[in-house]
Design a protein around this motif. Sequence first.
Motif, PDB file in Angstrom:
ATOM      1  N   SER A 115      14.911  -1.446   7.530  1.00  0.00           N
ATOM      2  CA  SER A 115      14.523   0.127   8.582  1.00  0.00           C
ATOM      3  C   SER A 115      13.621  -0.706   9.260  1.00  0.00           C
ATOM      4  CB  SER A 115      13.874   0.817   7.843  1.00  0.00           C
ATOM      5  OG  SER A 115      14.344   1.223   6.505  1.00  0.00           O
ATOM      6  N   ILE A 116      12.690  -1.983   8.799  1.00  0.00           N
ATOM      7  CA  ILE A 116      11.531  -2.384   9.726  1.00  0.00           C
ATOM      8  C   ILE A 116      11.894  -3.226  11.516  1.00  0.00           C
ATOM      9  CG2 ILE A 116       9.678  -4.012  10.603  1.00  0.00           C
ATOM     10  CD1 ILE A 116       8.884  -3.414   7.210  1.00  0.00           C
ATOM     11  N   ALA A 117      13.282  -3.387  11.132  1.00  0.00           N
ATOM     12  CA  ALA A 117      13.997  -4.398  11.669  1.00  0.00           C
ATOM     13  C   ALA A 117      14.703  -3.233  12.845  1.00  0.00           C
ATOM     14  CB  ALA A 117      15.002  -5.041  11.223  1.00  0.00           C
ATOM     15  N   PHE A 118      14.786  -2.157  12.475  1.00  0.00           N
ATOM     16  CA  PHE A 118      15.578  -1.158  13.395  1.00  0.00           C
ATOM     17  C   PHE A 118      14.835  -0.366  13.875  1.00  0.00           C
ATOM     18  CE2 PHE A 118      19.171  -3.195  11.085  1.00  0.00           C
ATOM     19  CZ  PHE A 118      20.150  -3.564  12.371  1.00  0.00           C
ATOM     20  N   ASN A 119      13.170  -0.146  13.108  1.00  0.00           N
ATOM     21  CA  ASN A 119      12.217   0.869  13.984  1.00  0.00           C
ATOM     22  C   ASN A 119      13.323   2.233  13.454  1.00  0.00           C
ATOM     23  OD1 ASN A 119       9.640   1.757  14.538  1.00  0.00           O
ATOM     24  ND2 ASN A 119      10.915   1.874  16.483  1.00  0.00           N
ATOM     25  N   ALA A 120      13.613   2.524  12.428  1.00  0.00           N
ATOM     26  CA  ALA A 120      14.287   3.302  11.962  1.00  0.00           C
ATOM     27  C   ALA A 120      12.775   4.427  11.475  1.00  0.00           C
ATOM     28  CB  ALA A 120      15.065   3.340  10.204  1.00  0.00           C
ATOM     29  N   ILE A 121      14.295   5.873  11.883  1.00  0.00           N
ATOM     30  CA  ILE A 121      13.293   7.164  11.170  1.00  0.00           C
ATOM     31  C   ILE A 121      14.234   8.233  11.109  1.00  0.00           C
ATOM     32  CG2 ILE A 121      11.675   6.389  12.844  1.00  0.00           C
ATOM     33  CD1 ILE A 121      12.893   8.500  15.478  1.00  0.00           C
ATOM     34  N   SER A 122      13.371   8.847  10.706  1.00  0.00           N
ATOM     35  CA  SER A 122      14.555   9.985   9.694  1.00  0.00           C
ATOM     36  C   SER A 122      14.939  10.982  11.087  1.00  0.00           C
ATOM     37  CB  SER A 122      13.392  10.685   9.077  1.00  0.00           C
ATOM     38  OG  SER A 122      12.589  11.575   9.257  1.00  0.00           O
ATOM     39  N   ASN A 123      16.410  11.635  10.583  1.00  0.00           N
ATOM     40  CA  ASN A 123      17.252  12.479  11.313  1.00  0.00           C
ATOM     41  C   ASN A 123      16.474  13.450  11.034  1.00  0.00           C
ATOM     42  OD1 ASN A 123      18.834  13.275  13.319  1.00  0.00           O
ATOM     43  ND2 ASN A 123      20.196  13.104  12.193  1.00  0.00           N
ATOM     44  N   THR A 124      15.476  14.076  11.409  1.00  0.00           N
ATOM     45  CA  THR A 124      14.649  15.762  10.892  1.00  0.00           C
ATOM     46  C   THR A 124      13.319  15.475  11.764  1.00  0.00           C
ATOM     47  OG1 THR A 124      13.149  14.655   9.216  1.00  0.00           O
ATOM     48  CG2 THR A 124      15.303  15.218   8.788  1.00  0.00           C
ATOM     49  N   LEU A 126      10.389  15.842  11.394  1.00  0.00           N
ATOM     50  CA  LEU A 126       9.342  15.194  11.821  1.00  0.00           C
ATOM     51  C   LEU A 126       9.032  13.716  11.809  1.00  0.00           C
ATOM     52  CD1 LEU A 126       9.175  16.123   7.767  1.00  0.00           C
ATOM     53  CD2 LEU A 126       7.368  17.212   9.581  1.00  0.00           C
ATOM     54  N   GLN A 127      10.839  13.139  11.933  1.00  0.00           N
ATOM     55  CA  GLN A 127      11.017  11.523  12.758  1.00  0.00           C
ATOM     56  C   GLN A 127       9.776  11.272  11.720  1.00  0.00           C
ATOM     57  OE1 GLN A 127      10.439  12.410  16.279  1.00  0.00           O
ATOM     58  NE2 GLN A 127      12.934  12.140  16.871  1.00  0.00           N
ATOM     59  N   VAL A 128      10.268  11.369  10.817  1.00  0.00           N
ATOM     60  CA  VAL A 128       9.361  10.130  10.007  1.00  0.00           C
ATOM     61  C   VAL A 128       9.252   8.924   9.636  1.00  0.00           C
ATOM     62  CG1 VAL A 128       8.320   9.375   7.502  1.00  0.00           C
ATOM     63  CG2 VAL A 128       8.929  11.740   8.383  1.00  0.00           C
ATOM     64  N   PRO A 129       8.916   7.807   9.815  1.00  0.00           N
ATOM     65  CA  PRO A 129       9.417   6.534  10.174  1.00  0.00           C
ATOM     66  C   PRO A 129       9.397   5.494   8.788  1.00  0.00           C
ATOM     67  CG  PRO A 129       7.037   6.738  11.976  1.00  0.00           C
ATOM     68  CD  PRO A 129       7.715   7.764  10.600  1.00  0.00           C
ATOM     69  N   GLN A 130      10.955   5.095   9.088  1.00  0.00           N
ATOM     70  CA  GLN A 130      11.767   5.429   7.529  1.00  0.00           C
ATOM     71  C   GLN A 130      10.534   4.176   6.504  1.00  0.00           C
ATOM     72  OE1 GLN A 130      13.435   7.126   5.531  1.00  0.00           O
ATOM     73  NE2 GLN A 130      13.025   7.798   6.954  1.00  0.00           N
ATOM     74  N   TRP A 131      10.046   2.835   7.238  1.00  0.00           N
ATOM     75  CA  TRP A 131       9.114   2.041   6.189  1.00  0.00           C
ATOM     76  C   TRP A 131       8.678   2.691   5.439  1.00  0.00           C
ATOM     77  CZ3 TRP A 131       4.132   0.583   7.254  1.00  0.00           C
ATOM     78  CH2 TRP A 131       3.141   1.343   8.338  1.00  0.00           C
ATOM     79  N   ILE A 132       7.224   3.906   6.408  1.00  0.00           N
ATOM     80  CA  ILE A 132       6.354   4.078   5.299  1.00  0.00           C
ATOM     81  C   ILE A 132       6.489   4.316   3.806  1.00  0.00           C
ATOM     82  CG2 ILE A 132       4.324   5.973   4.998  1.00  0.00           C
ATOM     83  CD1 ILE A 132       4.817   6.035   8.470  1.00  0.00           C
ATOM     84  N   PRO A 133       7.687   5.495   3.733  1.00  0.00           N
ATOM     85  CA  PRO A 133       7.643   5.875   1.874  1.00  0.00           C
ATOM     86  C   PRO A 133       8.892   4.623   1.821  1.00  0.00           C
ATOM     87  CG  PRO A 133       9.768   7.289   4.086  1.00  0.00           C
ATOM     88  CD  PRO A 133       8.193   6.200   4.029  1.00  0.00           C
ATOM     89  N   GLN A 134       9.689   3.869   1.907  1.00  0.00           N
ATOM     90  CA  GLN A 134      10.174   3.026   1.556  1.00  0.00           C
ATOM     91  C   GLN A 134       9.037   2.036   1.338  1.00  0.00           C
ATOM     92  OE1 GLN A 134      12.999   1.653   4.544  1.00  0.00           O
ATOM     93  NE2 GLN A 134      14.693   3.704   4.143  1.00  0.00           N
ATOM     94  N   SER A 135       7.759   1.838   1.692  1.00  0.00           N
ATOM     95  CA  SER A 135       7.072   0.347   1.059  1.00  0.00           C
ATOM     96  C   SER A 135       6.230   0.710  -0.163  1.00  0.00           C
ATOM     97  CB  SER A 135       5.928   0.406   2.561  1.00  0.00           C
ATOM     98  OG  SER A 135       6.542   0.092   3.633  1.00  0.00           O
ATOM     99  N   LEU A 136       6.381   1.647   0.233  1.00  0.00           N
ATOM    100  CA  LEU A 136       5.375   2.763  -1.677  1.00  0.00           C
ATOM    101  C   LEU A 136       6.495   2.615  -2.407  1.00  0.00           C
ATOM    102  CD1 LEU A 136       3.297   5.527   0.259  1.00  0.00           C
ATOM    103  CD2 LEU A 136       3.013   3.142  -0.895  1.00  0.00           C
ATOM    104  N   TRP A 137       7.937   3.346  -2.245  1.00  0.00           N
ATOM    105  CA  TRP A 137       8.585   2.508  -3.076  1.00  0.00           C
ATOM    106  C   TRP A 137       9.029   1.527  -3.489  1.00  0.00           C
ATOM    107  CZ3 TRP A 137      14.622   1.876  -1.214  1.00  0.00           C
ATOM    108  CH2 TRP A 137      15.043   1.789  -2.559  1.00  0.00           C
ATOM    109  N   PHE A 138       8.744   0.499  -2.241  1.00  0.00           N
ATOM    110  CA  PHE A 138       9.214  -1.050  -3.340  1.00  0.00           C
ATOM    111  C   PHE A 138       8.188  -1.662  -3.708  1.00  0.00           C
ATOM    112  CE2 PHE A 138       8.541  -4.740  -1.919  1.00  0.00           C
ATOM    113  CZ  PHE A 138       9.268  -5.541  -2.210  1.00  0.00           C
ATOM    114  N   ALA A 139       7.275  -1.231  -3.413  1.00  0.00           N
ATOM    115  CA  ALA A 139       6.253  -1.532  -4.331  1.00  0.00           C
ATOM    116  C   ALA A 139       6.112  -1.210  -5.548  1.00  0.00           C
ATOM    117  CB  ALA A 139       4.577  -0.650  -2.883  1.00  0.00           C
ATOM    118  N   GLY A 140       6.631   0.225  -5.653  1.00  0.00           N
ATOM    119  CA  GLY A 140       6.730   0.410  -7.418  1.00  0.00           C
ATOM    120  C   GLY A 140       7.914  -0.399  -8.040  1.00  0.00           C
ATOM    121  N   TYR A 141       9.034  -0.419  -7.813  1.00  0.00           N
ATOM    122  CA  TYR A 141       9.535  -1.004  -7.734  1.00  0.00           C
ATOM    123  C   TYR A 141       9.470  -2.815  -8.140  1.00  0.00           C
ATOM    124  CZ  TYR A 141      13.446   1.848  -7.693  1.00  0.00           C
ATOM    125  OH  TYR A 141      14.585   3.016  -8.544  1.00  0.00           O
TER     126      TYR A 141
END
Length: 202
Positions: A115-124, A126-141
């Motif tokens: 997500s960081i490499a491709f600068n992915a954003i949600s197809n909505t 809001l166009q949320v940069p996916q690295w933001i929620p995924q970082s918190l998700w990854f930190a939990g795991y």
Amino acid sequence: MAPVRILGKVAGFGIWIGGICLLVSSTLIVVDLILRKFFGWSLGGADEISGYVLAIVSAWAFPITLLRRSHIRVDVVYTHMPRRIRIVLDLFAMTCMGVFIGVLTYHAWQVLMDSIAFNAISNTPLQVPQWIPQSLWFAGYLFFLVTIVVLLACSLWLLARRRPREVGGLIGIHSVEEEIHEEVHPESMAAVSPGHQTMQEK
């Protein structure tokens, strides 16, 4: 034990934040439904935000569940076995969980890096940069994996110090007495720090 107590404090803080986020996202959904029903207007993105929150909170809820020994395990045979065999089974179960969560965390890291490499954003909208929620998700795991490793290390340390009874209170299944006490006095069980001996063993 100090490392377990520190993990408990971090996990406790995480579930408080997670609970607040769940409450906020639920409120957004309710408000959005009311606006749609009576005014034909939508906040937009409430469902997307709630999806992120659910994924993140779930990841952060696993560590506190493990520290409080609340994961469901089949104990029909387990409770009738000698303590030494129960300890071996507990260590085996914890090791298997560690391997599984390790693989899951690795793939979560790969998703985040993509997500960081491709600068992915949600197809909505809001166009949320996916690295933001995924970082918190990854930190939990990642924190869940650290919790498993620390519990395993503490359990082996207790065995080396010839304190096998405390291992059951750290990674074992709740005794019948503990379950009864938790039903009668849930507030007292919630206050018990991880790593204490079980009521039965005391």
